[in-house]
Write an enzyme that holds these catalytic residues in place. Structure first.
Site, short mmCIF file in Angstrom:
data_model
loop_
_atom_site.label_atom_id
_atom_site.label_comp_id
_atom_site.label_asym_id
_atom_site.label_seq_id
_atom_site.Cartn_x
_atom_site.Cartn_y
_atom_site.Cartn_z
N CYS A 25 -2.07 -3.09 7.54
CA CYS A 25 -2.02 -3.90 6.31
C CYS A 25 -0.76 -4.76 6.21
O CYS A 25 -0.81 -5.87 5.68
CB CYS A 25 -2.18 -3.01 5.08
N LYS B 14 -7.07 -4.54 -3.65
CA LYS B 14 -7.88 -5.08 -2.56
C LYS B 14 -8.88 -4.04 -2.08
O LYS B 14 -8.75 -2.85 -2.38
CB LYS B 14 -7.00 -5.54 -1.40
N HIS C 276 -10.72 1.27 -3.35
CA HIS C 276 -12.10 1.24 -2.88
C HIS C 276 -13.07 1.94 -3.83
O HIS C 276 -12.74 3.00 -4.39
CB HIS C 276 -12.20 1.95 -1.53
N ASP D 146 0.80 -1.25 0.00
CA ASP D 146 0.00 0.00 0.00
C ASP D 146 0.83 1.29 0.00
O ASP D 146 0.53 2.22 0.77
CB ASP D 146 -0.94 0.01 1.20
N HIS E 157 -10.68 7.15 1.30
CA HIS E 157 -9.29 7.07 0.88
C HIS E 157 -9.13 6.04 -0.23
O HIS E 157 -9.93 5.13 -0.37
CB HIS E 157 -8.38 6.68 2.06
#
Length: 216
Positions: free
Chosen positions: A163, A119, A63, A16, A96
């Site tokens: 994460c 993801k 997302h 990430d 985010h």
């Protein structure tokens, strides 16, 4: 430990490394200490791993705008409230890493990566782990790693206590040997970071400095 460093069976997962988690672009969930110097270190080490022949993989939070984890999608809620949903607790975050936005992009040269695994795309489930979302659906990371005959993983990125931790824990459950590089991670909070290190250590995850790898 030597087998962990064997290039032929070892993969790197960079977790990430996105603008919304750093202090470079007014990230919505910027982690402390993620300025220019930190990003440059990540770039240099990842480039060095690539030059040594390690396959490099990345995770990317991605997302939809109506994702369940965004407090703005719940009336009367504020950032970091916790709700019960589908039998588990969900932390509500500021919006985010929204799909196709500038701050969702990975801040490293994408040509370095053998594969990028996205993801958190299911609007009903968060996904801290790079292997499974909170609903148990696989991201495809395990299949990708197996296609490269990966048995050992070196993991670093953002954030150590979220994460990185969940990715590392799931990797162990799937049978990988795991090394986390804490000097290439940053944490959301000191307390959760300490707990994360203890939890990871308890299942056999080892910790090492990037210097050990760069000297090989």
């Amino acid at each position: 430990m030597d087998s962990i460093y064997d290039v032929s069976e070892t993969g790197i997962i960079v977790v990430d490394m996105q603008a919304d988690f750093t202090q470079l672009k007014d990230g919505a969930l910027a982690v402390e200490g993620t300025g220019k110097a930190y990003l440059e270190k990540i770039k240099q080490v990842t480039k060095a791993f690539k030059a040594k022949g390690y396959p490099i993989f990345a995770t990317q939070d991605f997302h939809p705008p109506n994702h369940i984890s965004f407090y703005t999608n719940h009336s009367g809620k504020v950032p970091f409230d916790i709700i019960e949903t589908d039998g588990h607790q969900q932390v509500l975050w500021p919006p985010h890493c929204i799909q196709e936005t500038e701050n969702a992009r990975i801040l490293l040269d994408q040509d370095m990566f053998n594969s990028i695994v996205r993801k958190g795309m299911d609007l009903k489930f968060d996904s801290y782990s790079g292997f499974f979302d909170d609903g148990g659906s696989a991201t495809g990371m395990d299949d990708i790693l197996k296609s490269y005959n990966i048995k050992n993983l070196i993991i670093y990125g953002l954030a150590l206590d979220y994460c990185v931790k969940y990715t590392a824990l799931d990797a162990v459950k799937l049978g990988y040997n795991v090394c986390v590089m804490p000097d290439l991670c940053k944490s959301v909070a000191e307390e959760t970071s300490s707990l994360a290190v203890k939890e990871m250590s308890s299942v056999g995850i080892v910790f090492a400095s990037d210097n050990l790898f760069q000297q090989r």
